[in-house]
Design an enzyme around this catalytic site. Structure first.
Site, PDB file in Angstrom:
ATOM      1  N   ASP A 180       0.816  -1.272  -0.031  1.00 42.70           N
ATOM      2  CA  ASP A 180      -0.081   0.054  -0.124  1.00 42.70           C
ATOM      3  C   ASP A 180       0.974   1.321   0.081  1.00 42.70           C
ATOM      4  O   ASP A 180       1.699   1.585   0.953  1.00 42.70           O
ATOM      5  CB  ASP A 180      -1.098   0.076   1.162  1.00 42.70           C
ATOM      6  CG  ASP A 180      -2.138   1.004   1.248  1.00 42.70           C
ATOM      7  OD1 ASP A 180      -1.823   2.222   0.449  1.00 42.70           O
ATOM      8  OD2 ASP A 180      -3.124   0.963   1.565  1.00 42.70           O
ATOM      9  N   GLU A 184       0.043  -5.335 -11.021  1.00 45.48           N
ATOM     10  CA  GLU A 184       1.217  -4.720 -11.883  1.00 45.48           C
ATOM     11  C   GLU A 184       0.284  -4.513 -13.344  1.00 45.48           C
ATOM     12  O   GLU A 184       0.647  -3.129 -13.875  1.00 45.48           O
ATOM     13  CB  GLU A 184       2.164  -5.329 -11.907  1.00 45.48           C
ATOM     14  CG  GLU A 184       3.376  -4.769 -12.700  1.00 45.48           C
ATOM     15  CD  GLU A 184       4.607  -5.545 -12.613  1.00 45.48           C
ATOM     16  OE1 GLU A 184       5.741  -5.311 -12.956  1.00 45.48           O
ATOM     17  OE2 GLU A 184       4.513  -6.772 -12.282  1.00 45.48           O
TER      18      GLU A 184
END
Length: 220
Positions: A116, A192
């Site tokens: 995060d 990603e």
């Protein structure tokens, strides 16, 4: 949580799960049933990349920690379906695991992929990769162990590079002191891919745990 994930948790947690409660020190060799090298992965999402890496390197044990229950069930299911006996799944706070449940030099590597980023400035203190965390991790990593971080949030990547470079227990594996190319062993994750689709730049960092030389004691 899907029915398959719930079933995997119920069936496989007693065999492959680890409750991170800070109540005991974990015998890593006993946990995996062998003395193979152990890599700790903090935050694995749904576990697809973790399972791929575990399948590609069966001689390396992976202790994957997250608090996301569907992800835990999914990774256990993937491990079961693919016969990955080198995966264990931890539920809870990785800081507690490192501080209270692992012995010095227990780990041969550490992976932190897409943590995060806490983008707001007032939340930066919540970011995982901080000097205090690195000091704790260094105590549990064997000399020569690799810390591998990846993020698609460039300001966080710069902070990671800064704090890892400044930490006396780690050295950059890159001669130029910068970011590393994505290693072939790290699969492209779904998260990603979403970041790349949005135009984000993904940066990898590969740092080595330093073996400090013991200074000889001088006589009086």
């Amino acid at each position: 949580m899907t029915a398959g994930q719930a079933d995997a948790l119920q069936r496989l947690w007693p065999k492959w799960g680890l409750d991170i409660d800070g109540q005991r020190v974990v015998d890593i060799a006993e946990l995996f049933g062998n003395d193979n090298p152990v890599v700790l992965e903090i935050g694995f999402g749904m576990g697809e990349a973790t399972a791929q890496m575990a399948a590609a390197a069966p001689e390396t044990n992976v202790l994957a920690v997250d608090v996301h229950t569907p992800g835990q069930g999914n990774l256990l299911n993937l491990a079961d379906q693919n016969g990955l006996a080198n995966v264990r799944v931890g539920n809870g706070d990785a800081i507690i695991l490192l501080r209270e449940m692992l012995t010095p030099d227990a780990l041969d590597g550490l992976r932190v992929y897409f943590p995060d980023p806490w983008p707001k400035k007032r939340h930066h203190k919540r970011r995982l990769i901080q000097p205090e965390f690195l000091t704790l991790a260094a105590e549990r990593l064997k000399p020569g162990a690799i810390v591998h971080c990846a993020t698609d949030w460039e300001p966080y990547a710069e902070q990671m590079l800064e704090v890892l470079t400044a930490h006396p227990d780690f050295e950059n594996t890159q001669a130029d002191g910068g970011f590393a190319p994505r290693p072939q062993f790290r699969p492209l994750t779904r998260f990603e891919g979403q970041g790349l689709d949005k135009g984000h730049v993904v940066n990898d960092l590969l740092f080595r745990r330093v073996q400090h030389e013991v200074q000889p004691r001088t006589g009086a």
